[in-house]
Motif scaffolding. Structure first.
Motif, PDB file in Angstrom:
ATOM      1  N   GLN A  17       0.840  -1.198   0.000  1.00  0.00           N
ATOM      2  CA  GLN A  17       0.000   0.000   0.000  1.00  0.00           C
ATOM      3  C   GLN A  17       0.879   1.254   0.000  1.00  0.00           C
ATOM      4  OE1 GLN A  17      -2.204   0.727   3.643  1.00  0.00           O
ATOM      5  NE2 GLN A  17      -3.931   1.542   2.491  1.00  0.00           N
ATOM      6  N   TYR A  18       1.912   1.258   0.839  1.00  0.00           N
ATOM      7  CA  TYR A  18       2.836   2.384   0.929  1.00  0.00           C
ATOM      8  C   TYR A  18       3.476   2.657  -0.434  1.00  0.00           C
ATOM      9  CZ  TYR A  18       7.090   4.968   2.122  1.00  0.00           C
ATOM     10  OH  TYR A  18       8.101   5.895   2.166  1.00  0.00           O
ATOM     11  N   GLU A  19       4.009   1.606  -1.073  1.00  0.00           N
ATOM     12  CA  GLU A  19       4.680   1.761  -2.366  1.00  0.00           C
ATOM     13  C   GLU A  19       3.707   2.273  -3.427  1.00  0.00           C
ATOM     14  OE1 GLU A  19       7.867   1.683  -3.217  1.00  0.00           O
ATOM     15  OE2 GLU A  19       8.304   1.360  -1.101  1.00  0.00           O
ATOM     16  N   HIS A  20       2.504   1.742  -3.417  1.00  0.00           N
ATOM     17  CA  HIS A  20       1.497   2.166  -4.398  1.00  0.00           C
ATOM     18  C   HIS A  20       1.154   3.645  -4.225  1.00  0.00           C
ATOM     19  CE1 HIS A  20      -2.002   2.074  -6.994  1.00  0.00           C
ATOM     20  NE2 HIS A  20      -2.702   2.600  -6.012  1.00  0.00           N
ATOM     21  N   ILE A  21       0.926   4.057  -3.007  1.00  0.00           N
ATOM     22  CA  ILE A  21       0.578   5.459  -2.744  1.00  0.00           C
ATOM     23  C   ILE A  21       1.743   6.368  -3.107  1.00  0.00           C
ATOM     24  CG2 ILE A  21       0.022   7.138  -0.926  1.00  0.00           C
ATOM     25  CD1 ILE A  21      -1.465   4.759   0.482  1.00  0.00           C
ATOM     26  N   LYS A  22       2.953   5.973  -2.731  1.00  0.00           N
ATOM     27  CA  LYS A  22       4.150   6.773  -3.024  1.00  0.00           C
ATOM     28  C   LYS A  22       4.331   6.924  -4.536  1.00  0.00           C
ATOM     29  CE  LYS A  22       8.458   5.164  -2.531  1.00  0.00           C
ATOM     30  NZ  LYS A  22       9.355   5.411  -3.631  1.00  0.00           N
ATOM     31  N   GLU A  23       4.236   5.819  -5.268  1.00  0.00           N
ATOM     32  CA  GLU A  23       4.406   5.874  -6.723  1.00  0.00           C
ATOM     33  C   GLU A  23       3.322   6.712  -7.381  1.00  0.00           C
ATOM     34  OE1 GLU A  23       4.613   1.783  -7.941  1.00  0.00           O
ATOM     35  OE2 GLU A  23       6.513   1.466  -6.878  1.00  0.00           O
ATOM     36  N   SER A  24       2.092   6.576  -6.917  1.00  0.00           N
ATOM     37  CA  SER A  24       0.989   7.372  -7.481  1.00  0.00           C
ATOM     38  C   SER A  24       1.216   8.862  -7.258  1.00  0.00           C
ATOM     39  CB  SER A  24      -0.341   6.956  -6.854  1.00  0.00           C
ATOM     40  OG  SER A  24      -0.664   5.643  -7.193  1.00  0.00           O
TER      41      SER A  24
END
Length: 113
Positions: A17-24
């Protein structure tokens, strides 16, 4: 990042979730530091809401919607709501008479806010 998370595998979920939010956020033009901050805050709030955190604030657990459900609902409102120009444009769309002579408060009232 996974410190304090439950051993049930949810730490991996939170890492994804962290990686997805950061990349977005980075794709939307946020700096790397800002993207990391946004991701960490969101994930920490989700951990607090689901009982995975050791401690949590009232604001983390008191909101009826999760951050992902809310989807930016509160963004761009600021402390005083929409600007006079934004209210004026809305009044223009709704064809409210006398809008050009109204102040911000009057525009709010005319729009029923």
């Amino acid at each position: 990042m996974a410190a304090g998370a439950s051993p049930s595998g949810s730490s991996r979920k939170r890492e994804r979730q962290y990686e997805h939010i950061k990349e977005s956020a980075e794709e939307r033009g946020a700096s790397e530091g800002r993207a990391k901050e946004m991701a960490a805050r969101t994930v920490n709030k989700e951990r607090a809401r689901s009982g995975e955190a050791k401690s949590s604030s009232k604001t983390s657990t008191g909101d009826s919607k999760s951050a992902s459900q809310r989807g930016g609902e509160r963004s761009h409102r600021g402390a005083q709501g929409p600007t006079k120009d934004q209210l004026y444009e809305e009044a223009k769309k709704k064809n409210i008479d006398g809008r050009s002579n109204m102040n911000k408060q009057q525009l709010r009232q005319a729009l029923g806010r």
